[in-house]
Scaffold this motif. Structure first.
Motif, PDB file in Angstrom:
ATOM      1  N   ASP A   1       1.183 -10.329  -6.298  1.00 63.82           N
ATOM      2  CA  ASP A   1       0.776 -10.386  -4.908  1.00 63.82           C
ATOM      3  C   ASP A   1       1.391 -11.634  -4.299  1.00 63.82           C
ATOM      4  OD1 ASP A   1      -0.751 -11.051  -2.534  1.00 63.82           O
ATOM      5  OD2 ASP A   1      -2.153  -9.479  -3.177  1.00 63.82           O
TER       6      ASP A   1
ATOM      7  N   CYS B   1       9.730 -13.028  -6.042  1.00 59.83           N
ATOM      8  CA  CYS B   1       8.359 -12.876  -5.552  1.00 59.83           C
ATOM      9  C   CYS B   1       8.059 -13.879  -4.437  1.00 59.83           C
ATOM     10  CB  CYS B   1       7.358 -13.054  -6.685  1.00 59.83           C
ATOM     11  SG  CYS B   1       7.380 -11.746  -7.927  1.00 59.83           S
TER      12      CYS B   1
ATOM     13  N   LYS C   1       8.818 -11.984  -1.088  1.00 59.34           N
ATOM     14  CA  LYS C   1       7.462 -11.431  -1.050  1.00 59.34           C
ATOM     15  C   LYS C   1       7.358 -10.083  -1.772  1.00 59.34           C
ATOM     16  CE  LYS C   1       6.624 -15.017   1.437  1.00 59.34           C
ATOM     17  NZ  LYS C   1       6.107 -16.214   0.748  1.00 59.34           N
ATOM     18  N   TRP C   2       8.130  -9.941  -2.850  1.00 60.36           N
ATOM     19  CA  TRP C   2       8.087  -8.705  -3.625  1.00 60.36           C
ATOM     20  C   TRP C   2       6.937  -8.760  -4.618  1.00 60.36           C
ATOM     21  CZ3 TRP C   2      13.957  -8.114  -5.296  1.00 60.36           C
ATOM     22  CH2 TRP C   2      14.703  -7.720  -4.179  1.00 60.36           C
ATOM     23  N   SER C   3       6.521  -7.587  -5.062  1.00 59.81           N
ATOM     24  CA  SER C   3       5.549  -7.517  -6.145  1.00 59.81           C
ATOM     25  C   SER C   3       6.260  -7.861  -7.447  1.00 59.81           C
ATOM     26  CB  SER C   3       4.971  -6.098  -6.251  1.00 59.81           C
ATOM     27  OG  SER C   3       5.989  -5.188  -6.652  1.00 59.81           O
ATOM     28  N   ARG C   4       5.481  -8.234  -8.479  1.00 59.72           N
ATOM     29  CA  ARG C   4       6.091  -8.537  -9.782  1.00 59.72           C
ATOM     30  C   ARG C   4       6.839  -7.313 -10.313  1.00 59.72           C
ATOM     31  NH1 ARG C   4       6.192 -11.689 -14.326  1.00 59.72           N
ATOM     32  NH2 ARG C   4       5.236 -13.376 -13.170  1.00 59.72           N
ATOM     33  N   ARG C   5       6.306  -6.119 -10.089  1.00 60.01           N
ATOM     34  CA  ARG C   5       6.962  -4.905 -10.582  1.00 60.01           C
ATOM     35  C   ARG C   5       8.342  -4.738  -9.958  1.00 60.01           C
ATOM     36  NH1 ARG C   5       3.830   0.742 -10.447  1.00 60.01           N
ATOM     37  NH2 ARG C   5       2.715  -0.395 -12.083  1.00 60.01           N
ATOM     38  N   LYS C   6       8.419  -4.864  -8.638  1.00 61.07           N
ATOM     39  CA  LYS C   6       9.702  -4.693  -7.956  1.00 61.07           C
ATOM     40  C   LYS C   6      10.685  -5.772  -8.371  1.00 61.07           C
ATOM     41  CE  LYS C   6      11.789  -4.198  -3.359  1.00 61.07           C
ATOM     42  NZ  LYS C   6      11.525  -4.136  -1.893  1.00 61.07           N
TER      43      LYS C   6
END
Length: 468
Positions: A2, A339, A343-348
């Protein structure tokens, strides 16, 4: 991850083991013994220890404190403390370095993986040059020339790395470090005990541990400085990133000192694993042959042993753990930057990092076979990426960090961050090193490394003195 919720280490031990895992890698177990053998044995070791205890300790404290102070990875950290546009480039260089290192490092990790599989399968005899018939090529050269095998083991190593990163800070990075680091230490001790007790091995122990002043030269100092830089993960964005995961109450001074000690101890054990063994079984021959020290000379040593297969499994399992913990740390730095900045999610962020690693790593792996005719500065593609990051970008990134602390953050503010959870007994020493010695040392690394490679690439004899 997040964008508003940052991962953290659950304990000081988590940070120490994760940071030690980032530092302990192929640089310790392969590169350190090779350089020690090439630049004076015990004299190289003495110089390295002095530099690690001074300059190395100072840079680790600086990067960890900067990370905890800002709660950001390198790019965000430079921006948050108010760095100008020019100096901010240093933050981006810190962030780009691991993006370029992870791919080719994973290729080398694949080599280690392949050798471990060979020993487990019982095919270890073919790894030894002693078994070659006249006119045959050694196994390592054949393996490098096999594009399919290279890519297979590179991809396997990469997916293991990214699976750990995908799991997060506590469940991935911290957990694997708590498991892998103790295992690595135990395997080191076992291998060292076997190596130093071989007949004639004490000649190697003496060469490695006892300083001989006649072996001292400025090249020894520069080589030790460069190794310390590489080994302690300075200027790779890792320590800033891991520092940003530290809890406010975690003792920065004690933690970073433990990382320096742990890393140096593993490097010394690596030297005691390899150098005495080569003296015992090869009379010291082959110590200065670079990659062949691990992938050709050591299999020859194991082939001479009664329990060579078992020792080979233990050794390459140890090296695989070391390579994996370092690649995870490098990959985590990349993911953290994505991240924080995008502002990406850890998955992306993990998926994008995986794709970049697979593309650039494949190029490095193919540089020994399909793309072997492609040379940059007269280097194969993997060697070029290594030169670009370690010899050029890392010194520049570290110089930028020192200038940031001295001119923008100011020493007092950084020291306050350390003092908030530490007694900072080394405060005066830290000040002297970062104010008067750090930047000159880094400039020496940068100039010497670049001129040395230019000398080799263009055969400029006047510059050959810089070729280490």
């Amino acid at each position: 991850m997040d964008a508003n919720k940052r991962g953290t280490f659950s304990s000081k031990l988590g940070f120490v083991l994760a940071a030690a895992g980032s530092a302990v890698g192929l640089g310790n177990i392969w590169r350190f013994p090779y350089l020690a053998a090439n630049y004076g044995g015990g004299m190289f070791l003495l110089v390295y220890i002095i530099l690690a205890a001074s300059f190395g300790f100072t840079m680790i404290v600086t990067e960890a404190a900067l990370g905890r102070m800002t709660k950001k990875s390198p790019v965000g950290a430079f921006r948050k403390v108010g760095a100008g546009p020019v100096l901010r480039v240093g933050g981006w260089i810190n962030a780009v370095i691991p993006i370029l290192i992870v791919p080719y490092y994973s290729v080398i990790g694949g080599w280690v993986f392949k050798y471990l599989v060979q020993y487990i399968q019982g095919d270890h005899a073919k790894l030894a040059c002693d078994n070659l018939a006249e006119g045959q090529t050694d196994f390592f050269t054949i393996f490098l020339g096999d594009a399919g095998q290279q890519l297979l083991y590179f991809v396997l190593f990469t997916f293991i790395t990214m699976a750990i990163i995908f799991a997060g800070v506590k469940n991935g990075i911290e957990k694997i470090s708590k498991i892998a680091m103790p295992i690595l230490v135990v395997l080191c001790i076992i291998t060292v005990a076997f190596s130093v007790t071989r007949p004639s091995a004490m000649e190697g122990v003496k060469y490695f541990l006892v300083p001989d002043i006649s072996h001292f030269s400025w090249k020894t100092v520069v080589a030790a400085l460069g190794q310390m830089f590489y080994s302690l993960s300075i200027a790779m964005g890792i320590l800033v990133t891991f520092g940003s995961y530290m809890q406010p109450e975690q003792d920065i001074e004690a933690s970073t000192r433990q990382v320096s000690i742990f890393d140096t101890a593993i490097a010394i054990m690596a030297g005691l694993m390899i150098i005495p063994a080569v003296f015992a079984y090869n009379g010291g021959e082959g110590l200065t042959k670079g990659p062949s020290l691990m992938f050709i000379a050591i299999p020859n040593v194991f082939n001479s042993m009664s329990f060579g297969r078992a020792i080979g499994i233990v050794f390459f399992l140890l090296v695989l753990f070391a390579a994996l913990t370092s690649s995870v740390a490098l990959g985590e730095s990349v993911v953290s930057t994505f991240c924080d900045e995008l502002k990406w999610s850890r998955r992306k962020a993990s998926v994008v990092t995986l794709v970049i690693t697979l593309v650039l790593g494949s190029i490095s792996a193919l540089g020994f076979n399909i793309l072997s005719n492609v040379k940059l500065l007269n280097m194969d593609l993997l060697s070029f990426f290594d030169f670009l990051t370690n010899n050029l970008m890392m010194p520049v990134a570290a110089i930028s960090t020192c200038i940031l602390i001295l001119r923008v953050v100011k020493l007092n503010k950084l020291e306050e961050e350390v003092l908030s959870s530490s007694k900072f007994r080394m405060r005066k020493f830290y000040r002297v090193v970062i104010k008067y010695f750090a930047i000159p040392f880094l400039i020496i690394i940068l100039v010497t490394s670049v001129l040395g490679e230019i000398a080799s690439a263009f055969d400029i004899k006047a510059l050959m003195i810089f070729k280490l």
